[in-house]
Design a protein around this motif. Structure first.
Motif, mmCIF file in Angstrom:
data_model
loop_
_atom_site.group_PDB
_atom_site.id
_atom_site.type_symbol
_atom_site.label_atom_id
_atom_site.label_comp_id
_atom_site.label_asym_id
_atom_site.label_seq_id
_atom_site.Cartn_x
_atom_site.Cartn_y
_atom_site.Cartn_z
ATOM 1 N N MET A 1 10.920 12.125 6.803
ATOM 2 C CA MET A 1 11.994 11.428 7.437
ATOM 3 C C MET A 1 11.513 10.128 8.085
ATOM 4 O O MET A 1 12.210 9.129 7.988
ATOM 5 C CB MET A 1 12.571 12.392 8.460
ATOM 6 C CG MET A 1 13.568 11.826 9.293
ATOM 7 S SD MET A 1 15.089 12.409 8.665
ATOM 8 C CE MET A 1 16.137 11.936 9.731
ATOM 9 N N ARG A 2 10.391 10.228 8.684
ATOM 10 C CA ARG A 2 9.859 9.009 9.273
ATOM 11 C C ARG A 2 9.511 8.007 8.196
ATOM 12 O O ARG A 2 9.658 6.805 8.422
ATOM 13 C CB ARG A 2 8.618 9.322 10.069
ATOM 14 C CG ARG A 2 8.953 9.962 11.357
ATOM 15 C CD ARG A 2 7.716 10.059 12.145
ATOM 16 N NE ARG A 2 8.046 10.503 13.453
ATOM 17 C CZ ARG A 2 7.311 10.372 14.483
ATOM 18 N NH1 ARG A 2 6.155 9.792 14.383
ATOM 19 N NH2 ARG A 2 7.682 10.805 15.634
ATOM 20 N N ARG A 3 9.076 8.535 7.101
ATOM 21 C CA ARG A 3 8.705 7.639 6.025
ATOM 22 C C ARG A 3 9.951 6.944 5.481
ATOM 23 O O ARG A 3 9.913 5.755 5.167
ATOM 24 C CB ARG A 3 8.040 8.456 4.939
ATOM 25 C CG ARG A 3 7.257 7.625 4.061
ATOM 26 C CD ARG A 3 6.445 8.520 3.202
ATOM 27 N NE ARG A 3 5.365 7.725 2.773
ATOM 28 C CZ ARG A 3 4.567 7.995 1.827
ATOM 29 N NH1 ARG A 3 4.656 9.155 1.229
ATOM 30 N NH2 ARG A 3 3.632 7.198 1.474
ATOM 31 N N GLY A 4 11.045 7.609 5.327
ATOM 32 C CA GLY A 4 12.298 7.020 4.839
ATOM 33 C C GLY A 4 12.816 5.949 5.806
ATOM 34 O O GLY A 4 13.293 4.897 5.396
ATOM 35 N N ILE A 5 12.708 6.225 7.096
ATOM 36 C CA ILE A 5 13.139 5.254 8.101
ATOM 37 C C ILE A 5 12.220 4.034 8.059
ATOM 38 O O ILE A 5 12.684 2.891 8.134
ATOM 39 C CB ILE A 5 13.147 5.907 9.506
ATOM 40 C CG1 ILE A 5 14.211 6.986 9.580
ATOM 41 C CG2 ILE A 5 13.389 4.875 10.578
ATOM 42 C CD1 ILE A 5 14.231 7.758 10.875
ATOM 43 N N PHE A 6 10.919 4.305 7.901
ATOM 44 C CA PHE A 6 9.966 3.210 7.843
ATOM 45 C C PHE A 6 10.219 2.338 6.623
ATOM 46 O O PHE A 6 10.217 1.111 6.704
ATOM 47 C CB PHE A 6 8.536 3.778 7.842
ATOM 48 C CG PHE A 6 7.496 2.720 7.813
ATOM 49 C CD1 PHE A 6 7.267 1.914 8.911
ATOM 50 C CD2 PHE A 6 6.739 2.500 6.652
ATOM 51 C CE1 PHE A 6 6.307 0.935 8.869
ATOM 52 C CE2 PHE A 6 5.788 1.518 6.614
ATOM 53 C CZ PHE A 6 5.562 0.721 7.728
ATOM 54 N N ILE A 7 10.483 2.937 5.452
ATOM 55 C CA ILE A 7 10.756 2.186 4.224
ATOM 56 C C ILE A 7 12.068 1.422 4.381
ATOM 57 O O ILE A 7 12.177 0.263 3.979
ATOM 58 C CB ILE A 7 10.783 3.139 3.001
ATOM 59 C CG1 ILE A 7 9.370 3.656 2.734
ATOM 60 C CG2 ILE A 7 11.304 2.432 1.779
ATOM 61 C CD1 ILE A 7 9.282 4.669 1.623
ATOM 62 N N SER A 8 13.053 2.038 4.981
ATOM 63 C CA SER A 8 14.329 1.360 5.211
ATOM 64 C C SER A 8 14.135 0.157 6.138
ATOM 65 O O SER A 8 14.703 -0.918 5.921
ATOM 66 C CB SER A 8 15.357 2.308 5.844
ATOM 67 O OG SER A 8 15.604 3.414 5.023
#
Length: 128
Positions: A1-8
């Motif tokens: 989830m953190r990775r998705g937010i970071f990519i976004s």
């Protein structure tokens, strides 16, 4: 989830930079055209100002010529007037002398008339 937010978040930052660069490119092309337009307007205004300045200088030069010519004419008129005043003074002096001479001659005529009357009286007394 953190990775998705970071990519976004990275994707949003990259899109923001792309939009910013696109807007900057558009502004640069418009402002470069504006610069040329402003420069041409400035050149045109400068040329008009130079023309107007030359026109006013020409008017000034013409007025200086007219003023100089008027001053010269006034000097000539003043000299002529002064000469006429001198002549009038001479004429007044001559007139005064002639009037005095005329009075003297009238007195002389008067005395001669009296002498003539006296001589006529003597002649008429001798004849009687």
């Amino acid at each position: 989830m953190r990775r998705g937010i970071f990519i976004s978040l990275v994707l949003v930052i990259v899109l923001g930079i792309v939009v910013y660069l696109r807007l900057w490119a558009i502004d640069y092309t418009i402002s470069s055209q504006d610069t040329q337009f402003i420069r041409s307007q400035f050149d045109l205004a400068n040329k008009e100002a130079m023309d107007e300045s030359a026109e006013w200088r020409l008017k000034y030069d013409e007025e200086v010529k007219r003023a100089t010519m008027c001053v010269k004419e006034l000097i000539v008129i003043k000299q002529v007037f002064e000469k006429k005043v001198e002549e009038a003074g001479d004429i007044n002096t001559k007139l005064t002398m002639l009037q005095k001479e005329n009075i003297g001659l009238l007195d002389r005529v008067e005395s001669l008339n009296q002498e003539l009357e006296g001589e006529k009286l003597k002649c008429s007394l001798r004849q009687t």
